[in-house]
Design a protein around this motif. Structure first.
Motif, PDB file in Angstrom:
ATOM      1  N   ALA A  55       0.829  -1.204   0.000  1.00 33.92           N
ATOM      2  CA  ALA A  55       0.000   0.000   0.000  1.00 33.92           C
ATOM      3  C   ALA A  55       0.864   1.255   0.000  1.00 33.92           C
ATOM      4  CB  ALA A  55      -0.932  -0.015   1.209  1.00 33.92           C
ATOM      5  N   ARG A  56       1.944   1.227   0.751  1.00 31.98           N
ATOM      6  CA  ARG A  56       2.875   2.360   0.783  1.00 31.98           C
ATOM      7  C   ARG A  56       3.480   2.618  -0.590  1.00 31.98           C
ATOM      8  NH1 ARG A  56       4.482   7.064   3.195  1.00 31.98           N
ATOM      9  NH2 ARG A  56       6.731   7.177   3.544  1.00 31.98           N
ATOM     10  N   LEU A  57       3.654   1.549  -1.375  1.00 27.68           N
ATOM     11  CA  LEU A  57       4.213   1.661  -2.725  1.00 27.68           C
ATOM     12  C   LEU A  57       3.157   2.016  -3.773  1.00 27.68           C
ATOM     13  CD1 LEU A  57       6.577  -1.421  -2.506  1.00 27.68           C
ATOM     14  CD2 LEU A  57       7.316   0.959  -2.744  1.00 27.68           C
ATOM     15  N   GLY A  58       1.920   2.236  -3.341  1.00 27.03           N
ATOM     16  CA  GLY A  58       0.880   2.711  -4.250  1.00 27.03           C
ATOM     17  C   GLY A  58      -0.050   1.646  -4.803  1.00 27.03           C
ATOM     18  N   LEU A  59       0.075   0.398  -4.341  1.00 24.93           N
ATOM     19  CA  LEU A  59      -0.834  -0.638  -4.821  1.00 24.93           C
ATOM     20  C   LEU A  59      -2.147  -0.590  -4.056  1.00 24.93           C
ATOM     21  CD1 LEU A  59       1.403  -3.833  -5.229  1.00 24.93           C
ATOM     22  CD2 LEU A  59       0.910  -2.042  -6.900  1.00 24.93           C
ATOM     23  N   ARG A  60      -3.246  -0.808  -4.756  1.00 23.58           N
ATOM     24  CA  ARG A  60      -4.547  -0.991  -4.113  1.00 23.58           C
ATOM     25  C   ARG A  60      -4.516  -2.384  -3.475  1.00 23.58           C
ATOM     26  NH1 ARG A  60      -8.203  -0.941  -9.064  1.00 23.58           N
ATOM     27  NH2 ARG A  60      -6.364  -2.078  -9.805  1.00 23.58           N
ATOM     28  N   THR A  61      -4.502  -2.416  -2.141  1.00 23.05           N
ATOM     29  CA  THR A  61      -4.177  -3.644  -1.426  1.00 23.05           C
ATOM     30  C   THR A  61      -5.285  -4.034  -0.464  1.00 23.05           C
ATOM     31  OG1 THR A  61      -1.831  -3.040  -1.541  1.00 23.05           O
ATOM     32  CG2 THR A  61      -2.445  -4.749   0.039  1.00 23.05           C
ATOM     33  N   ALA A  62      -5.618  -5.333  -0.461  1.00 17.11           N
ATOM     34  CA  ALA A  62      -6.560  -5.900   0.497  1.00 17.11           C
ATOM     35  C   ALA A  62      -5.858  -7.000   1.280  1.00 17.11           C
ATOM     36  CB  ALA A  62      -7.787  -6.457  -0.215  1.00 17.11           C
ATOM     37  N   PHE A  63      -6.324  -7.217   2.505  1.00 15.49           N
ATOM     38  CA  PHE A  63      -5.756  -8.256   3.359  1.00 15.49           C
ATOM     39  C   PHE A  63      -6.863  -9.153   3.885  1.00 15.49           C
ATOM     40  CE2 PHE A  63      -4.595  -9.978   7.493  1.00 15.49           C
ATOM     41  CZ  PHE A  63      -3.383 -10.584   7.204  1.00 15.49           C
ATOM     42  N   ALA A  64      -6.660 -10.474   3.794  1.00 17.82           N
ATOM     43  CA  ALA A  64      -7.597 -11.449   4.351  1.00 17.82           C
ATOM     44  C   ALA A  64      -6.842 -12.321   5.344  1.00 17.82           C
ATOM     45  CB  ALA A  64      -8.205 -12.312   3.246  1.00 17.82           C
ATOM     46  N   GLY A  65      -7.375 -12.456   6.547  1.00 16.76           N
ATOM     47  CA  GLY A  65      -6.727 -13.268   7.568  1.00 16.76           C
ATOM     48  C   GLY A  65      -7.655 -13.426   8.750  1.00 16.76           C
ATOM     49  N   ARG A  66      -7.103 -13.897   9.861  1.00 13.79           N
ATOM     50  CA  ARG A  66      -7.860 -14.033  11.105  1.00 13.79           C
ATOM     51  C   ARG A  66      -7.077 -13.406  12.251  1.00 13.79           C
ATOM     52  NH1 ARG A  66     -12.318 -17.972  12.276  1.00 13.79           N
ATOM     53  NH2 ARG A  66     -13.038 -18.662  10.234  1.00 13.79           N
ATOM     54  N   VAL A  67      -7.796 -12.643  13.056  1.00 15.88           N
ATOM     55  CA  VAL A  67      -7.260 -12.142  14.316  1.00 15.88           C
ATOM     56  C   VAL A  67      -8.279 -12.482  15.399  1.00 15.88           C
ATOM     57  CG1 VAL A  67      -5.964 -10.256  13.229  1.00 15.88           C
ATOM     58  CG2 VAL A  67      -8.337  -9.866  13.966  1.00 15.88           C
ATOM     59  N   GLY A  68      -7.878 -12.383  16.644  1.00 14.54           N
ATOM     60  CA  GLY A  68      -8.830 -12.566  17.720  1.00 14.54           C
ATOM     61  C   GLY A  68      -9.753 -11.374  17.852  1.00 14.54           C
ATOM     62  N   ASP A  69     -10.884 -11.597  18.490  1.00 13.96           N
ATOM     63  CA  ASP A  69     -11.813 -10.504  18.784  1.00 13.96           C
ATOM     64  C   ASP A  69     -11.376  -9.890  20.115  1.00 13.96           C
ATOM     65  OD1 ASP A  69     -13.900  -8.750  18.809  1.00 13.96           O
ATOM     66  OD2 ASP A  69     -15.455 -10.242  19.252  1.00 13.96           O
ATOM     67  N   ASP A  70     -10.233  -9.211  20.068  1.00 16.06           N
ATOM     68  CA  ASP A  70      -9.607  -8.706  21.290  1.00 16.06           C
ATOM     69  C   ASP A  70      -8.833  -7.437  20.982  1.00 16.06           C
ATOM     70  OD1 ASP A  70      -7.356  -9.687  19.919  1.00 16.06           O
ATOM     71  OD2 ASP A  70      -7.212 -11.490  21.142  1.00 16.06           O
ATOM     72  N   ALA A  71      -8.201  -6.880  22.003  1.00 19.01           N
ATOM     73  CA  ALA A  71      -7.490  -5.607  21.829  1.00 19.01           C
ATOM     74  C   ALA A  71      -6.338  -5.745  20.847  1.00 19.01           C
ATOM     75  CB  ALA A  71      -6.975  -5.116  23.184  1.00 19.01           C
ATOM     76  N   ALA A  72      -5.650  -6.885  20.879  1.00 16.51           N
ATOM     77  CA  ALA A  72      -4.542  -7.085  19.947  1.00 16.51           C
ATOM     78  C   ALA A  72      -5.042  -7.138  18.514  1.00 16.51           C
ATOM     79  CB  ALA A  72      -3.789  -8.373  20.300  1.00 16.51           C
ATOM     80  N   GLY A  73      -6.190  -7.784  18.290  1.00 14.66           N
ATOM     81  CA  GLY A  73      -6.763  -7.825  16.953  1.00 14.66           C
ATOM     82  C   GLY A  73      -7.169  -6.457  16.467  1.00 14.66           C
ATOM     83  N   ARG A  74      -7.752  -5.667  17.354  1.00 13.19           N
ATOM     84  CA  ARG A  74      -8.142  -4.312  16.959  1.00 13.19           C
ATOM     85  C   ARG A  74      -6.914  -3.458  16.658  1.00 13.19           C
ATOM     86  NH1 ARG A  74     -12.033  -5.845  20.688  1.00 13.19           N
ATOM     87  NH2 ARG A  74     -10.927  -5.029  22.499  1.00 13.19           N
ATOM     88  N   PHE A  75      -5.839  -3.664  17.396  1.00 18.07           N
ATOM     89  CA  PHE A  75      -4.573  -2.965  17.118  1.00 18.07           C
ATOM     90  C   PHE A  75      -4.094  -3.281  15.700  1.00 18.07           C
ATOM     91  CE2 PHE A  75       0.061  -3.389  16.873  1.00 18.07           C
ATOM     92  CZ  PHE A  75       0.485  -2.121  17.231  1.00 18.07           C
ATOM     93  N   VAL A  76      -4.135  -4.557  15.331  1.00 22.29           N
ATOM     94  CA  VAL A  76      -3.667  -4.988  14.015  1.00 22.29           C
ATOM     95  C   VAL A  76      -4.539  -4.393  12.906  1.00 22.29           C
ATOM     96  CG1 VAL A  76      -3.547  -7.002  12.505  1.00 22.29           C
ATOM     97  CG2 VAL A  76      -2.549  -7.100  14.791  1.00 22.29           C
ATOM     98  N   LEU A  77      -5.854  -4.514  13.045  1.00 17.23           N
ATOM     99  CA  LEU A  77      -6.742  -4.022  11.993  1.00 17.23           C
ATOM    100  C   LEU A  77      -6.627  -2.510  11.833  1.00 17.23           C
ATOM    101  CD1 LEU A  77      -9.959  -6.175  12.611  1.00 17.23           C
ATOM    102  CD2 LEU A  77      -8.095  -6.573  10.989  1.00 17.23           C
ATOM    103  N   ASP A  78      -6.506  -1.801  12.945  1.00 15.53           N
ATOM    104  CA  ASP A  78      -6.362  -0.343  12.873  1.00 15.53           C
ATOM    105  C   ASP A  78      -5.049   0.035  12.201  1.00 15.53           C
ATOM    106  OD1 ASP A  78      -7.146   2.448  13.711  1.00 15.53           O
ATOM    107  OD2 ASP A  78      -5.255   2.254  14.807  1.00 15.53           O
TER     108      ASP A  78
END
Length: 308
Positions: A55-78
């Motif tokens: 994304a920093r290099l200008g590509l339209r980028t999407a990410f698919a994965g799994r995180v926990g429904d927790d503060a660490a997951g929200r940190f990652v998604l943000d």
């Protein structure tokens, strides 16, 4: 070929990295407390760092994965969203915590300790078919940390190719040291992006002959681009194509440098550049990312990568 909403879809791992710089090679147990040079809480995971770099290099980028429904997951998604990555296909899983990695960094070397959390729950079915078809290129990271994803990856890549998309894989390390399970996926992978140690292990080359490993992998249906750290990169285009690494004028740590390399390589390839130039851009991106702690803080723009 259908039109695409994204240049790049990254499927893989995302977690917080806790990086301790100047860590001892042998931490003292027995409840001893040791001081280190610095500590940082940053975005981690090979897939997440690659997506942020793209994304920093200008590509339209999407990410698919799994995180926990927790503060660490929200940190990652943000953290991903703030870097311009679409995370609408990233699943917050209430049944498992977000993975967490502790990196003990000592100069250019590091030890990596990961609690996998939700990583092993990621399934190819988590990737929306319309997102797969709507992305020009599909990249997968951390094959050996995500067994459900690994088992279904040949089918996922076949579906991407049937839609006219290209594919790449960075297996990263195999904690079990077996390096198995790639027989079906390599023939439907356009680019394999290991480091030199991983390339030798995947090819089964105990003799350390890296060029022979590349040719062995080519015979299995995949083009390998090998990251060699301070020695740059190596690939094959009939003959070997080697690109040296520029000297790093600033160095904090090498965390995520290989993932920034991936982002640079894919950005250059999707812009239609020839192989040697793709390797030059990739090596520049990997080197520039070492200017700050963690994998994403010093990732370059496209203009910075080209001028390095």
């Amino acid at each position: 070929m259908a039109t695409s909403d994204f240049d790049l879809l990254v499927v893989g791992d995302a977690n917080p990295d806790v990086i301790l710089s100047g860590a001892p090679r042998r931490p003292a147990f027995g409840q001893r407390e040791e001081l280190v040079e610095a500590g940082h809480l940053v975005l981690g995971g090979s897939g997440a760092i690659t997506a942020a770099g793209a994304a920093r290099l200008g590509l339209r980028t999407a990410f698919a994965g799994r995180v926990g429904d927790d503060a660490a997951g929200r940190f990652v998604l943000d953290a991903l969203a703030r870097r311009g990555v679409d995370v609408s296909a990233c699943v917050p899983d209430p049944g498992a915590p977000t993975a967490i990695t502790v990196v003990l960094a000592d100069g250019p070397d590091r030890a990596i300790l990961t609690a996998p959390g939700a990583l092993d729950r990621l399934d190819p079915a988590d990737v929306p078919p319309e997102l797969l078809r709507g992305s020009r290129h599909v990249h997968v990271s951390s094959f050996y940390l995500q067994p459900k994803l690994a088992a279904g990856l040949p089918g996922l890549f076949r579906a991407a190719r049937a839609a006219g998309r290209t594919t790449s894989l960075d297996t990263n390390d195999d904690p079990a040291g077996r390096w198995r399970g790639l027989e079906e996926v390599l023939p439907v992978t356009d680019l394999l992006l290991p480091n030199d140690r991983e390339a030798l292990a995947i090819a089964g080359r105990a003799d350390g002959d890296l060029e022979a490993a590349l040719r062995d992998l080519a015979a299995r249906g995949v083009t390998a681009v090998v990251k060699r750290g301070r020695d740059g990169a190596l690939s094959l285009d009939g003959d070997p194509v080697a690109v040296p690494a520029p000297a790093a004028t600033e160095f904090a740590d090498a965390v995520g440098a290989g993932d920034s390399f991936n982002a640079g390589l894919l950005a250059a390839r999707l812009r239609g550049l020839p192989l040697r130039r793709c390797l030059e851009v990739a090596v520049a991106c990997g080197t520039l990312s070492t200017r700050a702690a963690g994998g994403t803080a010093a990732q370059p723009t496209w203009e910075e990568a080209l001028s390095s």
